[in-house]
Design an enzyme around this catalytic site. Structure first.
Site, PDB file in Angstrom:
ATOM      1  N   ASP A  97       0.845  -1.190   0.000  1.00  0.00           N
ATOM      2  CA  ASP A  97       0.000   0.000   0.000  1.00  0.00           C
ATOM      3  C   ASP A  97       0.889   1.253   0.000  1.00  0.00           C
ATOM      4  O   ASP A  97       1.766   1.374  -0.852  1.00  0.00           O
ATOM      5  CB  ASP A  97      -0.954  -0.060   1.202  1.00  0.00           C
ATOM      6  CG  ASP A  97      -2.024   1.005   1.182  1.00  0.00           C
ATOM      7  OD1 ASP A  97      -3.002   0.844   0.432  1.00  0.00           O
ATOM      8  OD2 ASP A  97      -1.890   2.000   1.928  1.00  0.00           O
ATOM      9  N   TYR A 104      -2.065  11.480   2.400  1.00  0.00           N
ATOM     10  CA  TYR A 104      -3.001  11.729   1.305  1.00  0.00           C
ATOM     11  C   TYR A 104      -3.090  13.222   0.989  1.00  0.00           C
ATOM     12  O   TYR A 104      -3.203  13.603  -0.173  1.00  0.00           O
ATOM     13  CB  TYR A 104      -4.383  11.185   1.677  1.00  0.00           C
ATOM     14  CG  TYR A 104      -4.401   9.678   1.778  1.00  0.00           C
ATOM     15  CD1 TYR A 104      -4.624   8.890   0.657  1.00  0.00           C
ATOM     16  CD2 TYR A 104      -4.188   9.038   2.995  1.00  0.00           C
ATOM     17  CE1 TYR A 104      -4.639   7.511   0.741  1.00  0.00           C
ATOM     18  CE2 TYR A 104      -4.198   7.660   3.094  1.00  0.00           C
ATOM     19  CZ  TYR A 104      -4.419   6.892   1.960  1.00  0.00           C
ATOM     20  OH  TYR A 104      -4.425   5.525   2.050  1.00  0.00           O
ATOM     21  N   HIS A 155      -6.919  -6.951  -0.247  1.00  0.00           N
ATOM     22  CA  HIS A 155      -5.887  -5.903  -0.321  1.00  0.00           C
ATOM     23  C   HIS A 155      -4.753  -6.180   0.662  1.00  0.00           C
ATOM     24  O   HIS A 155      -3.602  -5.835   0.407  1.00  0.00           O
ATOM     25  CB  HIS A 155      -6.528  -4.550  -0.004  1.00  0.00           C
ATOM     26  CG  HIS A 155      -5.575  -3.396  -0.029  1.00  0.00           C
ATOM     27  ND1 HIS A 155      -4.983  -2.932  -1.184  1.00  0.00           N
ATOM     28  CD2 HIS A 155      -5.095  -2.606   0.966  1.00  0.00           C
ATOM     29  CE1 HIS A 155      -4.195  -1.922  -0.904  1.00  0.00           C
ATOM     30  NE2 HIS A 155      -4.239  -1.695   0.392  1.00  0.00           N
TER      31      HIS A 155
END
Length: 344
Positions: A159, A270, A324
């Site tokens: 990730d 982010y 994931h």
């Protein structure tokens, strides 16, 4: 002038979607407060010490590195120091503990080190989204390798940790002997796929929400970090092999996110991704493998295509049925793939 107009248009689109999703989440939060009551919604347990699972001697010993930038990084290490370094980088919303199965599997052959990334867990969480740019995060890994006393490593990322691992291999190729990425595409491939596929754009809605101040932190702290249970144990995105992620493991993740500044630090990855300049893409020369769980609810498997454009020596391995969280979901399969790649 055209460049300026393009930048303004991009900025405007980002904030339109940020406000749009912010209104939806604000309404959802209000409904949740009414439904469960303010006491339940705002409740958070006090976690002052690590849960026992994080102090398991089989996972190694805890330590701290003081980087030249003044940042203190928490890590867990196992294996002999005279063996090659294998460095693990976790993603969102995780911590060093996400690599527990790989630490145990590879500590006999490597000096395995799993870090809490900047802004996570017991590592420092500097204030301000500019402290989480891809350049700064990449340089952190360079400095970590040096502070550990090594000149190179096998670099393993998942990730967000995978995105930074891609960047390290591009910026500092001499530091990466082999690159192992779990469920995240090359940064350019990821950005292009989000921009050109509406289905992935919708799945990435939280990236825009996270540009807002305060609201993301409020959402992620709600009901004692209940979003973590949904992320790891929920039907849509959760780990598909229940025995591989228990309530004990969930408590480890909650401990990590309960540390001062950790929620904002994680969200700042982010914020910075959309508001700071990304690193320029460069060819990756080292042997690279991308391991992908085909039931990833966050990132579409189509973005695994086309990596030969970025990597000279590229291998793709699909783990059928994995989410994931592939390295936690099917650790035996992932460890076997990693071992074969390292020996090949």
């Amino acid at each position: 002038m055209a460049k300026l107009l393009k930048l303004f248009t991009k900025w405007l689109i980002q904030w339109i979607f940020a406000v749009y999703y912010g209104l939806i989440v604000s309404f959802a939060i209000l409904c949740d407060i009414i439904k469960c009551g303010p006491k339940t919604f705002f409740h958070r347990e006090t976690r002052t010490s690590r849960p026992e699972c994080m102090n398991d001697p089989a996972l190694g010993t805890h330590g701290f590195l003081n980087l030249q930038t003044g940042i203190r990084i928490h890590y867990v290490a196992a294996g002999d120091e005279d063996k090659p370094l294998m460095l693990f980088l976790h993603g969102f919303p995780e911590c060093w503990y996400s690599w527990r199965y790989q630490i145990k599997a590879f500590k006999s052959e490597y000096r395995v080190v799993s870090v809490d990334m900047r802004g996570y867990g017991e590592s420092d969480c500097p204030v301000g989204m500019k402290n989480y740019s891809s350049r700064i995060l990449t340089d952190d890994i360079r400095d970590i390798i040096s502070e550990l006393g090594y000149s190179s490593c096998v670099l393993v990322g998942h990730d967000w940790g995978g995105l930074i691992a891609w960047c390290v291999a591009m910026e500092y190729p001499e530091l990466v002997d082999k690159l192992i990425i779990n469920n995240v595409a090359h940064p350019d491939r990821l950005a292009k796929h989000i921009a050109s596929h509406w289905s992935q754009f919708r799945k990435s809605w939280y990236i825009f929400l996270f540009q807002l101040p305060y609201l993301p932190e409020l959402m992620l702290r709600a009901k004692d970090y209940s979003f973590l249970k949904g992320s790891f144990m929920g039907k849509s995105f959760g780990i598909r092999t229940p025995d591989m992620f228990t309530l004990t493991d969930l408590e480890a993740m909650k401990f990590s996110f309960s540390q001062q500044g950790a929620i904002t630090g994680a969200v700042n990855y982010y914020r910075s991704a959309l508001q700071t300049k990304p690193l320029r893409s460069k060819p990756i020369k080292c042997p690279t493998i991308l391991i992908w769980g085909d039931k990833d609810g966050a990132l579409e498997i189509e973005m695994t295509k086309g990596h030969d454009k970025y990597v000279d020596n590229f291998t793709l391995k699909i783990v059928e049925g994995a989410s994931h969280w592939v390295q936690q979901d099917f650790p035996d399969k992932v460890n076997r793939i990693m071992s074969e790649f390292l020996k090949g």
